[in-house]
Design a protein around this motif. Structure first.
Motif, mmCIF file in Angstrom:
data_model
loop_
_atom_site.group_PDB
_atom_site.id
_atom_site.type_symbol
_atom_site.label_atom_id
_atom_site.label_comp_id
_atom_site.label_asym_id
_atom_site.label_seq_id
_atom_site.Cartn_x
_atom_site.Cartn_y
_atom_site.Cartn_z
ATOM 1 N N GLU A 269 -75.579 102.783 32.317
ATOM 2 C CA GLU A 269 -75.777 103.297 33.731
ATOM 3 C C GLU A 269 -74.229 102.622 34.480
ATOM 4 O O GLU A 269 -74.122 101.290 34.300
ATOM 5 C CB GLU A 269 -76.734 102.927 34.271
ATOM 6 C CG GLU A 269 -77.019 103.577 35.879
ATOM 7 C CD GLU A 269 -78.393 102.984 36.604
ATOM 8 O OE1 GLU A 269 -78.465 103.238 37.678
ATOM 9 O OE2 GLU A 269 -79.290 102.632 35.534
ATOM 10 N N HIS A 270 -73.812 103.517 35.175
ATOM 11 C CA HIS A 270 -72.895 103.207 36.505
ATOM 12 C C HIS A 270 -73.318 103.464 37.638
ATOM 13 O O HIS A 270 -73.073 104.769 37.887
ATOM 14 C CB HIS A 270 -71.440 103.634 35.934
ATOM 15 C CG HIS A 270 -70.196 103.110 36.601
ATOM 16 N ND1 HIS A 270 -69.997 101.830 36.976
ATOM 17 C CD2 HIS A 270 -69.664 103.679 37.793
ATOM 18 C CE1 HIS A 270 -68.879 101.721 37.842
ATOM 19 N NE2 HIS A 270 -68.796 102.900 38.237
ATOM 20 N N THR A 271 -73.637 102.735 38.497
ATOM 21 C CA THR A 271 -74.069 103.266 39.929
ATOM 22 C C THR A 271 -73.283 102.551 40.974
ATOM 23 O O THR A 271 -73.059 101.163 40.872
ATOM 24 C CB THR A 271 -75.756 102.936 40.105
ATOM 25 O OG1 THR A 271 -76.316 103.621 39.117
ATOM 26 C CG2 THR A 271 -76.155 103.033 41.458
ATOM 27 N N LYS A 275 -73.912 107.442 44.074
ATOM 28 C CA LYS A 275 -73.294 108.089 42.887
ATOM 29 C C LYS A 275 -74.122 107.286 41.873
ATOM 30 O O LYS A 275 -73.961 106.150 41.598
ATOM 31 C CB LYS A 275 -71.930 108.074 42.654
ATOM 32 C CG LYS A 275 -71.232 108.976 43.820
ATOM 33 C CD LYS A 275 -69.807 108.880 43.473
ATOM 34 C CE LYS A 275 -69.137 109.884 44.722
ATOM 35 N NZ LYS A 275 -67.640 109.977 44.505
ATOM 36 N N ARG A 276 -74.706 107.905 40.900
ATOM 37 C CA ARG A 276 -75.397 107.503 39.752
ATOM 38 C C ARG A 276 -75.066 108.183 38.566
ATOM 39 O O ARG A 276 -75.264 109.666 38.378
ATOM 40 C CB ARG A 276 -77.008 107.450 39.668
ATOM 41 C CG ARG A 276 -77.578 106.772 38.733
ATOM 42 C CD ARG A 276 -79.104 106.824 38.987
ATOM 43 N NE ARG A 276 -79.622 106.067 37.666
ATOM 44 C CZ ARG A 276 -80.982 106.426 37.174
ATOM 45 N NH1 ARG A 276 -81.084 107.751 37.513
ATOM 46 N NH2 ARG A 276 -81.471 105.801 36.524
ATOM 47 N N LYS A 277 -74.462 107.568 37.557
ATOM 48 C CA LYS A 277 -73.898 108.213 36.398
ATOM 49 C C LYS A 277 -74.555 107.480 35.075
ATOM 50 O O LYS A 277 -74.442 106.437 34.738
ATOM 51 C CB LYS A 277 -72.407 108.208 36.212
ATOM 52 C CG LYS A 277 -72.045 108.800 35.011
ATOM 53 C CD LYS A 277 -70.243 108.656 35.056
ATOM 54 C CE LYS A 277 -69.715 109.558 33.682
ATOM 55 N NZ LYS A 277 -68.181 109.246 33.837
ATOM 56 N N GLY A 279 -74.928 107.288 30.790
ATOM 57 C CA GLY A 279 -73.962 107.455 29.790
ATOM 58 C C GLY A 279 -74.576 107.326 28.386
ATOM 59 O O GLY A 279 -75.770 107.584 28.570
#
Length: 384
Positions: A269-271, A275-277, A279
């Motif tokens: 996760e890259h938040t 925005k929250r992404k 993977g």
């Protein structure tokens, strides 16, 4: 001499020598290099006694990285009554611009990070658990070696355009056909004979390890758990043993999500801000346990069913465990079909099933009683 509560000792262990660094408990205290000692039991016992006499009111806290040398240092120091931590090298913080790495710096760094509580200790298996794990891994290695030998023989046939008319590969009929096969060149015939001999030898080796694994786990304290999780679809004795020997006591996880994260089956996760992404999965933790779970997850692509073989495995298991296994089969089979219908890739679906599968294994492990560790196995014998 000042009185200190804790003395942090960083160890950079190697085969022949180990580097030692000391850091006293206090504000503004700097770590100092103690020097090198031999990587023997007598040297570590002498080190612990020397530091205990020099700092009589302090509690000794040792730390070192997990590596090929195993856990004998941990077991030795804990048997002496001291605190010892084993940390994973991949979880040790590292500065981006740090380009110099020496044994002295590594030992000093471990002592500082332990004092700052920035290290996470790994799970250290008991000696008998590690012994069963070695046997299970040896069986896994024997299976891989057998596959490699078969691939080499098939490659020889492919290069020479030799097609086998026996449908059942590696059956007795197929092995007889291999021995009767005659290649045009004597050198190739020698290669064929050697490949057949290698496959035969590795088949016997695999059979020996299978027999020993079946016999040894019956006296293992986690055998009730291994037997219980075989009530689930797609998990037989080899896979069940492999999962438990790699993960150890599942009861140390108070929630299945922590076990999923431990195995690296949760998405990265890259938040940032709103925005929250998400993977791919993190792939942290034990690789072999994660691979076994993914292999078992393929069984849930079929409709829920209790086969004759599965019914035999469930006969001597409690009703509570069988109910959990049936509930898992209903949910996972339904989830598999639903994700495939949504157009998800098969590997993504199988990974999602494996993530939920370990949660049901965790639930089953809490329903089974495990024998406590024997005192003579918990504390290693220390030479005088």
């Amino acid at each position: 001499m000042n009185k200190h509560n804790i003395l942090f000792i960083g160890l950079d262990t190697h085969k022949e020598f180990s580097q030692v660094a000391l850091l006293e408990d206090g504000r503004g205290v700097k770590a100092v290099n103690y020097g090198k000692i031999k990587s023997t039991k007598q040297s570590f016992i002498k080190l612990a006694r020397t530091l205990q006499s020099k700092y009589p009111s302090a509690t000794l806290h040792f730390v070192y990285e997990a590596g090929p040398c195993g856990y004998w240092v941990y077991r030795l120091l804990t048997s002496l009554g001291h605190c010892c931590y084993v940390v994973a090298p991949s979880l040790i913080p590292k500065k981006p611009g740090e380009r110099i790495k020496t044994d002295k710096r590594d030992a000093l760094k471990l002592a500082k990070l332990l004092k700052d509580e920035e290290l996470t200790a790994i799970y250290v298996p008991e000696p008998d658990d590690e012994a069963i794990r070695d046997l299970s891994r040896a069986r896994d290695r024997a299976m891989n070696d057998l596959k490699d030998a078969k691939y080499q023989l098939k490659a020889l046939f492919l290069r020479n355009h030799i097609q086998c008319k026996v449908n059942d590969n590696w059956s007795n009929q197929h092995l007889r056909w291999l021995t009767e096969l005659v290649l045009p060149h004597p050198s190739q015939q020698i290669v064929l004979t050697e490949y057949i001999g290698t496959i035969t030898e590795r088949l016997k080796r695999l059979q020996r390890l299978d027999n020993e694994l079946h016999n040894q786990i019956k006296n293992w304290r986690f055998y009730p758990v291994v037997k219980a999780i075989q009530a689930m679809r797609g998990i037989r004795i080899v896979a069940a043993t492999g999962i438990i020997v790699e993960l150890g006591d599942l009861r140390r996880f108070d929630h299945p999500r922590k076990l999923m994260a431990y195995l690296g089956l949760v998405p990265s996760e890259h938040t940032s801000s709103d925005k929250r992404k998400l993977g791919s999965i993190t792939k942290a933790g034990n690789i072999r346990a994660r691979r076994l779970l993914v292999e078992c997850a393929h069984s849930y692509k079929h409709k829920p069913n209790v086969s004759t073989e599965l019914k035999k495995r469930q006969e001597s298991i409690s009703k509570e465990v069988n109910d959990i296994a049936w509930q898992a089969q209903l949910r996972l089979c339904r989830r598999y079909q639903r994700l495939m219908a949504r157009g998800k890739h098969r590997s993504v679906v199988v990974t999602a099933i494996a993530r939920e599968l370990i949660a049901y294994i965790w639930a089953i492990s809490r329903e089974v009683a495990v024998a406590p560790v024997k005192p003579e196995l918990r504390i290693s014998r220390v030479p005088a």
